[in-house]
Design a protein around this motif. Sequence first.
Motif, PDB file in Angstrom:
ATOM      1  N   UNK A  84       0.871  -1.175   0.000  1.00  0.00           N
ATOM      2  CA  UNK A  84       0.000   0.000   0.000  1.00  0.00           C
ATOM      3  C   UNK A  84       0.904   1.220   0.000  1.00  0.00           C
ATOM      4  N   UNK A  85       0.841   1.980  -1.059  1.00  0.00           N
ATOM      5  CA  UNK A  85       1.692   3.163  -1.149  1.00  0.00           C
ATOM      6  C   UNK A  85       1.198   4.279  -0.248  1.00  0.00           C
ATOM      7  N   UNK A  86       2.139   5.127   0.163  1.00  0.00           N
ATOM      8  CA  UNK A  86       1.746   6.363   0.829  1.00  0.00           C
ATOM      9  C   UNK A  86       0.893   7.180  -0.137  1.00  0.00           C
ATOM     10  N   UNK A  87      -0.052   7.913   0.443  1.00  0.00           N
ATOM     11  CA  UNK A  87      -0.905   8.762  -0.381  1.00  0.00           C
ATOM     12  C   UNK A  87      -0.035   9.752  -1.161  1.00  0.00           C
ATOM     13  N   UNK A  88      -0.288   9.857  -2.449  1.00  0.00           N
ATOM     14  CA  UNK A  88       0.456  10.807  -3.270  1.00  0.00           C
ATOM     15  C   UNK A  88       1.663  10.213  -3.972  1.00  0.00           C
ATOM     16  N   UNK A  89       2.055   9.015  -3.594  1.00  0.00           N
ATOM     17  CA  UNK A  89       3.251   8.415  -4.193  1.00  0.00           C
ATOM     18  C   UNK A  89       2.999   7.994  -5.643  1.00  0.00           C
ATOM     19  N   UNK A  90       1.774   7.500  -5.902  1.00  0.00           N
ATOM     20  CA  UNK A  90       1.402   7.078  -7.254  1.00  0.00           C
ATOM     21  C   UNK A  90       0.229   7.947  -7.712  1.00  0.00           C
ATOM     22  N   UNK A  91       0.302   8.429  -8.920  1.00  0.00           N
ATOM     23  CA  UNK A  91      -0.769   9.268  -9.454  1.00  0.00           C
ATOM     24  C   UNK A  91      -2.105   8.527  -9.436  1.00  0.00           C
ATOM     25  N   UNK A  92      -3.160   9.240  -9.028  1.00  0.00           N
ATOM     26  CA  UNK A  92      -4.504   8.657  -9.044  1.00  0.00           C
ATOM     27  C   UNK A  92      -5.224   8.942 -10.361  1.00  0.00           C
ATOM     28  N   UNK A  93      -4.544   9.596 -11.293  1.00  0.00           N
ATOM     29  CA  UNK A  93      -5.195   9.906 -12.575  1.00  0.00           C
ATOM     30  C   UNK A  93      -5.618   8.599 -13.252  1.00  0.00           C
ATOM     31  N   UNK A  94      -6.901   8.500 -13.560  1.00  0.00           N
ATOM     32  CA  UNK A  94      -7.391   7.268 -14.172  1.00  0.00           C
ATOM     33  C   UNK A  94      -7.770   6.196 -13.173  1.00  0.00           C
ATOM     34  N   UNK A 144      -0.445  14.233  -6.361  1.00  0.00           N
ATOM     35  CA  UNK A 144       0.716  13.338  -6.421  1.00  0.00           C
ATOM     36  C   UNK A 144       1.923  14.122  -5.921  1.00  0.00           C
ATOM     37  N   UNK A 145       2.806  13.432  -5.214  1.00  0.00           N
ATOM     38  CA  UNK A 145       3.924  14.111  -4.566  1.00  0.00           C
ATOM     39  C   UNK A 145       5.104  14.243  -5.510  1.00  0.00           C
ATOM     40  N   UNK A 146       5.655  15.456  -5.544  1.00  0.00           N
ATOM     41  CA  UNK A 146       6.808  15.697  -6.405  1.00  0.00           C
ATOM     42  C   UNK A 146       8.088  15.405  -5.623  1.00  0.00           C
ATOM     43  N   UNK A 147       8.280  14.127  -5.365  1.00  0.00           N
ATOM     44  CA  UNK A 147       9.465  13.667  -4.628  1.00  0.00           C
ATOM     45  C   UNK A 147      10.208  12.666  -5.499  1.00  0.00           C
TER      46      UNK A 147
END
Lengths: 101, 321
Positions: B193-203, B241-244
Amino acid sequence: MLTAAEVERIARLARLDLTDDEAKRYAVQLSAVLDYAAELERVDVEGIPPTASVLPIRSVMRAGDAPGAPLPRASVLANAPSSDGASFEVPATLGDGEPAD
Amino acid sequence: MVFDLPALTVRAARAGLRSGAFTSVALTRAFLDRISTLNPRLNAFLTVDAEAALAQAAAADARMAAGEDTPMLGVPIALKDVLVTRGLRTTAGSRILENYVPVWEGTAVARLRAAGAVFLGKTNTDEFAMGSSTENSGYGVTRNPWDESRVPGGSSGGSAAAVAAGLCCAALGTDTGGSVRQPAAYCGVTGLKNSYGRVSRYGLVAYGSSLDSIGVLAHDAWDAAIVNGVIAGWDAQDSTSMNLDVPDYVSATAAPSSARPLAGVRIGAPREYFISGIQPEVERGGAGRHRPTRSVGRDHRRGQPAQHRARAAGLLSHRDG
């Protein structure tokens, strides 16, 4: 507990046609949702700042938000249940038959 | 070529493809055959597009023939049916979307497609991911491959069952309140389970937009690291999404250095998790042994005093999207 009349009004707003049995069942379920809200209302949150997001994000102007190539019209309409080839066709939502709410 | 599909990790698939032991087309065909045999019982997949999968596999074989060697190239995977896939029906487990064939594609899927992964099909889920057992799909229940009388967990139960049954090398799932982690546990696979924002939710068909995250179901942590390395990272299409920088998950997932890699590791669990009604065998079998609040130092005794409100908070906040 929500009354049958309240459930029927919510159903009308959602354009749902419920049987009497369904209205009774959903009255119980919808009331349970409200109970959860009531439970949280009892929590003392004095002095705790609201959390809108867990991320340190803020609204920004999108410098790169330039228009790209749009989808072809045929693609846009591909999943429409009803279309005249140029536009979506949907049932009228205003006019006769509109609920008072 | 005889494949041991239930044991075939992403790494093993890549090793076989790289060495020329088999092609992606042959491997994809083997998975499709196994899906044909087992899916009528398990109902892990809602949609299988054999023709498209074989075409993707052939394209991957061509890329390999041209010298490309990348971590997901030619590897057959499955996608939870809340992920929008161009040209491949996307139902979110709902009859409302029974005929929906997207003309666009989400970011995580697009990244895997560009990386040359082969999409076998779309996996079952509770309707719009709202459930924890994959019993609440508009297309019937998914069965746990270890015991078909039991549920696979959910809502990513189709993906978890597909990995456990050897119907794919790995799969994407989504997690809003446990929907990757819990079915992974039920099916005996690894869930990330990724941290929120780690993977784009687009789509991603939204459930709760402030909590949804896309994750991975895989045979082991190493495979999960490989897939995550492809899907993670900032995306202009998702403002949350996080810019990290994306770390090198694979090298961070070191192989165990000893036969007892957890020796000396202390695992905590908040005391509030040990509620009345917990099944005795669950408490005895795992949780009870890790009850640190009884035995360890002061810092571990704090617990989570608001835990009893979590259910109400979770259920309501899921619907803020």
